[in-house]
Design an enzyme around this catalytic site. Structure first.
Site, short mmCIF file in Angstrom:
data_model
loop_
_atom_site.label_atom_id
_atom_site.label_comp_id
_atom_site.label_asym_id
_atom_site.label_seq_id
_atom_site.Cartn_x
_atom_site.Cartn_y
_atom_site.Cartn_z
N TYR A 55 0.86 -1.18 0.00
CA TYR A 55 0.00 0.00 0.00
C TYR A 55 0.90 1.23 0.00
CZ TYR A 55 -3.59 -3.38 1.52
OH TYR A 55 -4.44 -4.47 1.63
N HIS A 125 0.43 -11.89 0.74
CA HIS A 125 -0.65 -11.11 0.11
C HIS A 125 -1.33 -11.90 -1.02
CE1 HIS A 125 -1.63 -6.54 -0.27
NE2 HIS A 125 -2.71 -7.26 -0.43
N SER A 204 -13.03 -6.01 2.43
CA SER A 204 -14.12 -5.39 1.69
C SER A 204 -15.49 -5.89 2.16
CB SER A 204 -13.97 -5.61 0.17
OG SER A 204 -12.74 -5.10 -0.30
N PRO A 205 -15.74 -5.91 3.47
CA PRO A 205 -17.02 -6.41 3.98
C PRO A 205 -18.18 -5.50 3.60
CG PRO A 205 -15.80 -5.34 5.75
CD PRO A 205 -14.87 -5.40 4.57
N LEU A 206 -17.84 -4.26 3.22
CA LEU A 206 -18.88 -3.31 2.80
C LEU A 206 -18.94 -3.23 1.28
CD1 LEU A 206 -18.04 -0.52 5.41
CD2 LEU A 206 -19.88 -2.22 5.53
N LYS A 208 -16.61 -2.65 -0.85
CA LYS A 208 -15.89 -1.44 -1.31
C LYS A 208 -16.81 -0.22 -1.30
CE LYS A 208 -12.46 -3.85 -4.21
NZ LYS A 208 -12.63 -5.19 -3.65
N GLY A 209 -17.74 -0.21 -0.38
CA GLY A 209 -18.63 0.95 -0.22
C GLY A 209 -20.03 0.71 -0.75
N PHE A 210 -20.19 -0.23 -1.69
CA PHE A 210 -21.50 -0.40 -2.33
C PHE A 210 -22.57 -0.84 -1.33
CE2 PHE A 210 -24.82 -2.55 -4.73
CZ PHE A 210 -25.10 -1.58 -5.69
N1 LIG Z 1 -5.84 -8.72 1.19
C1 LIG Z 1 -6.24 -8.03 0.17
O1 LIG Z 1 -5.94 -8.35 -0.99
C2 LIG Z 1 -7.11 -6.83 0.40
C3 LIG Z 1 -7.84 -6.25 -0.65
C4 LIG Z 1 -8.65 -5.16 -0.37
C5 LIG Z 1 -8.70 -4.63 0.91
N2 LIG Z 1 -7.95 -5.19 1.90
C6 LIG Z 1 -7.99 -4.67 3.29
O2 LIG Z 1 -9.34 -4.54 3.69
C7 LIG Z 1 -9.61 -3.19 4.12
C8 LIG Z 1 -11.03 -2.83 3.76
O3 LIG Z 1 -11.25 -3.03 2.39
P1 LIG Z 1 -12.05 -2.01 1.48
O4 LIG Z 1 -11.65 -0.62 1.79
O5 LIG Z 1 -11.94 -2.51 0.10
O6 LIG Z 1 -13.52 -2.34 1.92
P2 LIG Z 1 -14.86 -1.85 2.53
O7 LIG Z 1 -14.70 -1.63 3.98
O8 LIG Z 1 -15.82 -2.84 2.02
O9 LIG Z 1 -15.20 -0.46 1.82
C9 LIG Z 1 -14.52 0.71 2.08
C10 LIG Z 1 -15.21 1.80 1.31
O10 LIG Z 1 -16.49 2.05 1.88
C11 LIG Z 1 -16.59 3.38 2.32
N3 LIG Z 1 -17.27 3.33 3.62
C12 LIG Z 1 -16.86 2.74 4.76
N4 LIG Z 1 -17.78 2.85 5.73
C13 LIG Z 1 -18.81 3.53 5.19
C14 LIG Z 1 -20.06 3.94 5.68
N5 LIG Z 1 -20.45 3.68 6.94
N6 LIG Z 1 -20.89 4.62 4.84
C15 LIG Z 1 -20.52 4.90 3.57
N7 LIG Z 1 -19.33 4.52 3.05
C16 LIG Z 1 -18.50 3.85 3.85
C17 LIG Z 1 -15.18 3.91 2.40
O11 LIG Z 1 -15.14 5.27 2.07
P3 LIG Z 1 -14.46 6.37 3.04
O12 LIG Z 1 -13.04 5.91 3.26
O13 LIG Z 1 -14.55 7.61 2.27
O14 LIG Z 1 -15.27 6.33 4.29
C18 LIG Z 1 -14.46 3.10 1.32
O15 LIG Z 1 -14.62 3.69 0.06
C19 LIG Z 1 -8.54 -2.36 3.42
O16 LIG Z 1 -8.25 -1.15 4.10
C20 LIG Z 1 -7.34 -3.30 3.44
O17 LIG Z 1 -6.67 -3.20 4.70
C21 LIG Z 1 -7.18 -6.28 1.67
#
Ligand SMILES: NC(=O)c1ccc[n+]([C@@H]2O[C@H](COP(=O)([O-])OP(=O)(O)OC[C@H]3O[C@@H](n4cnc5c(N)ncnc54)[C@H](OP(=O)(O)O)[C@@H]3O)[C@@H](O)[C@H]2O)c1
Length: 327
Positions: A55, A125, A204-206, A208-210
């Protein structure tokens, strides 16, 4: 905050915060805010944080190190190796690289940037098809024996790779995508983890925001945002996938909960060894997401989700990325 136990006795807060979205850009315009958010998360009882060498590269680990160093004894830090990143220049060739010497160098860099003498959870990773899993696990086993690493994890690995690694060095956690709209791990991965006593950290439990319901067909992303190339975020897919948001919003209404909270509560209800890993750059969203711990979905809610059989349109990654998962 409630605690959960992953594999090998790794006890952490029931939710984890991912720092991937912070400071990927080299300029780090919001660095101070992100440091504050990480420290506030610790105040709120969260103790499990996620970053990776890739990252940035490097900027993210530097920021996490700076934020958490004064609180080091209160937190568990997870980071990852596995990409072909030049340890001096940070140039990432885009290929995977889990050669033993490369892993050792990557870990030295992570320790330095994280300002710590140990990494709590070290993930590979992505699986490197050119390096046997036994060799990867063997290096991590040595690093554990040296006290530089405490627990071993894998990310997006397939069942065979998990078994091969686990036979050499017991795996504490698999970090893979799993959520209301990405349920493929239920076929083979979840039963394998259950059998071997390995925890799951769904990223990405959310969605990726969707899954928060705040993204619709009119939402546009910055040109650097990966979601522009994710098939699931194509306009026609977003339109079709709204059905899932309508369902979780309806369930949320019954609990006074937001769709984001339902998405996290659903994961928490799946199994006790699951610790969802969300990302946010905003404190109010952090608070909202942590509120999921108070949302207890009923059997009827869970059955309604199962019975809805909503078909999700679009792949979760662009084709090139899909080749690297499940190996
Ligand atoms: N191992 C891997 O290959 C891998 C791949 C992807 C991710 N990851 C890890 O997983 C973590 C989370 O993944 P992710 O960021 O893809 O997933 P996510 O938690 O599913 O989604 C994050 C997105 O949702 C938005 N968000 C979060 N809470 C919200 C809420 N309450 N209301 C509206 N929007 C909200 C965030 O925007 P804002 O930031 O603007 O709030 C961001 O754009 C990463 O930080 C990383 O550490 C690992």
């Amino acid at each position: 905050m409630q605690k959960r136990t992953l594999g090998q006795g790794l006890e952490v807060s029931a939710l984890s915060l991912g720092a991937m979205g912070y400071g990927k850009a080299r300029e780090l315009p919001d660095r101070d805010d992100m440091i504050k958010l990480l420290r506030t998360a610790v105040e709120r009882g969260m103790d499990f944080f996620d970053t990776a060498e890739a990252y940035g590269p490097f900027t993210n680990e530097v920021m996490v190190g700076e934020a958490l160093q004064p609180l080091r004894d209160q937190v568990k830090i997870a980071t990852k190796f596995g990409w072909d990143i030049d340890p001096d220049t940070g140039v990432n060739s885009g290929a995977v690289n889990s050669k033993p010497d490369h892993i050792r160098r990557a870990v030295e860099g992570s320790l330095r940037r994280l300002k710590t003498d140990h990494i709590d959870l070290l993930y590979q990773h992505r699986v490197d098809p050119d390096v046997p899993m036994e060799d990867v696990a063997g290096v991590v086993k040595d690093l554990i024996a040296q006290g530089k690493v405490r627990w071993f994890g894998l990310s997006e690995a397939g069942a065979k790779s998990i078994r091969r690694a686990h036979a050499v060095q017991p795996v504490a956690a698999l970090q893979s995508e799993y959520s209301l709209w990405t349920r493929e791990p239920e076929n083979e991965i979840l039963p394998t983890l259950e059998e071997l006593g390995i925890g799951l950290v769904p990223f990405s439990p959310l969605g990726k925001g969707f899954l928060t319901g705040k993204i619709d067909v009119g939402t546009s992303f910055d040109t650097s945002d990966m979601r522009n190339s994710v098939p699931r975020f194509a306009p026609e897919a977003r339109e079709a996938n709204r059905k899932l948001i309508e369902l979780i919003a309806r369930i949320g209404d019954r609990h006074g909960a937001t769709p984001a909270q339902v998405a996290l509560a659903w994961l928490l209800a799946r199994k006790p060894g699951i610790v969802p890993l969300f990302g946010t750059r905003k404190l109010e969203r952090f608070e909202e997401n942590v509120g999921a711990l108070k949302v207890h979905l009923t059997q009827d809610d869970l059955e309604e989700i199962e019975g809805s059989s909503i078909e999700i349109k679009g792949a979760r990654y662009p084709e090139e990325h899909m080749k690297r998962v499940g190996i």
